[in-house]
Write a protein that holds these residues in place. Sequence first.
Motif, PDB file in Angstrom:
ATOM      1  N   ALA A 102       0.828  -1.201   0.000  1.00 15.21           N
ATOM      2  CA  ALA A 102       0.000   0.000   0.000  1.00 15.21           C
ATOM      3  C   ALA A 102       0.867   1.257   0.000  1.00 15.21           C
ATOM      4  O   ALA A 102       0.602   2.214  -0.744  1.00 15.21           O
ATOM      5  N   ALA A 103       1.910   1.246   0.814  1.00  9.50           N
ATOM      6  CA  ALA A 103       2.813   2.394   0.849  1.00  9.50           C
ATOM      7  C   ALA A 103       3.539   2.551  -0.483  1.00  9.50           C
ATOM      8  O   ALA A 103       3.751   3.670  -0.973  1.00  9.50           O
ATOM      9  N   ARG A 139       2.439   1.645  -3.498  1.00 11.76           N
ATOM     10  CA  ARG A 139       1.515   2.187  -4.497  1.00 11.76           C
ATOM     11  C   ARG A 139       1.334   3.688  -4.320  1.00 11.76           C
ATOM     12  O   ARG A 139       1.289   4.438  -5.293  1.00 11.76           O
ATOM     13  N   ALA A 140       1.227   4.111  -3.087  1.00 13.31           N
ATOM     14  CA  ALA A 140       1.010   5.537  -2.814  1.00 13.31           C
ATOM     15  C   ALA A 140       2.187   6.384  -3.266  1.00 13.31           C
ATOM     16  O   ALA A 140       2.031   7.574  -3.580  1.00 13.31           O
ATOM     17  N   ARG A 141       3.365   5.796  -3.323  1.00 20.64           N
ATOM     18  CA  ARG A 141       4.573   6.554  -3.676  1.00 20.64           C
ATOM     19  C   ARG A 141       5.094   6.210  -5.068  1.00 20.64           C
ATOM     20  O   ARG A 141       6.183   6.609  -5.442  1.00 20.64           O
TER      21      ARG A 141
END
Length: 362
Positions: A45-46, A48-50
């Motif tokens: 998740a982290a 994908r966010a970055r």
Amino acid sequence: MPRRTAHKATLASLAAELGVSRTTVSNAYNHPEQLSPALRARILAAARARGYTGPDPTARSLRSGRAGAIGVVLTEDLTYAFDDQPSVDFLAGVAEACADSEVSLTLIPVGAHERRRTSLVAGASVDGFVVYSVAEDDPDLRAVLARRLPTVICGQPTTIEGVPFVGIDDRRAIEPAARALVEAGHRRIGILAIRLHRDPVDGFIDHRDLPRAGLHIQRDRVCGALDVFAEAGIDTAGVPVVTRHINDAPRARSAAEQLLGAHPDLTAVLCTTDSMAGGVLAYARERGLSVPGDLSVTGFDGVPAALRAGLTTVIQPNRMKGVAAGTTLLESVRQGGEEARRTILGTEFFPGTTVAPPRVAR
């Protein structure tokens, strides 16, 4: 004010932000079984966010010394691999062998003409090669062997020492088809074959050239048929043989026209591929010839379309060739080389409905 550009996350920066090791981030992509589902989900998740898409495959390849791919060297143009049914089946078999190995396939089409593209072999980022049916003196084969990577030869040549081989006994495999014609009473038989030499040769073949033919698959099928005819008392010197360098429908049909146009007395045609037999069937339909009433026809390969049409043919295990070649190569890559074993697969004769006794007069 100019807009500031956000820096894309890296494995190291993502690990630092999440308070985990770089190995843990890498395992989220490459070895998920080593992480708890919750931790892996947090990492992904982290990422994908970055905008982080995973470890750099080039860097991973450099660290491991592996490309994560095997190369399949084809002697035809790339489109042929998806048009020719035996090639399609073979590639499906190689893919099946690689299905659970996290290894990708790289198709390397070196071409059937004189467009030698050994640079494709030299520059291929692969861990090993499957060489699919080339001549013994083919420069692309030399380029493969020069790489000194694990290699498996499928089909031909059979004469390269120290290299694993997968294939069939083509000379014996053609015998049931030839025998079916002889046992039906045929004595005036012609043969259609595909490529016998690396250099393009189309037309009638002098029997004296057969021992020098560099592509032994077709050579052995022709010679195997002639063996059966000779045993039946047929003068094999009078058996006409026509070849085509490219194995497609238009050339198969033209080969049939050349053979039967020059020898209208023939009562049967033995073909070394199902596609060649398809050309004979097409020519017969155009000329109003009944098969097998006026003309008996046999093929070789056992592709689904031929079997559905009832062609008398020899079924060879094209998909199993691919499975065996791929499995052998993957084992060799994992072990850093292996014994040069030979795998000879069996074939099956399909009687079909395209052979019958010859009519007294044509």
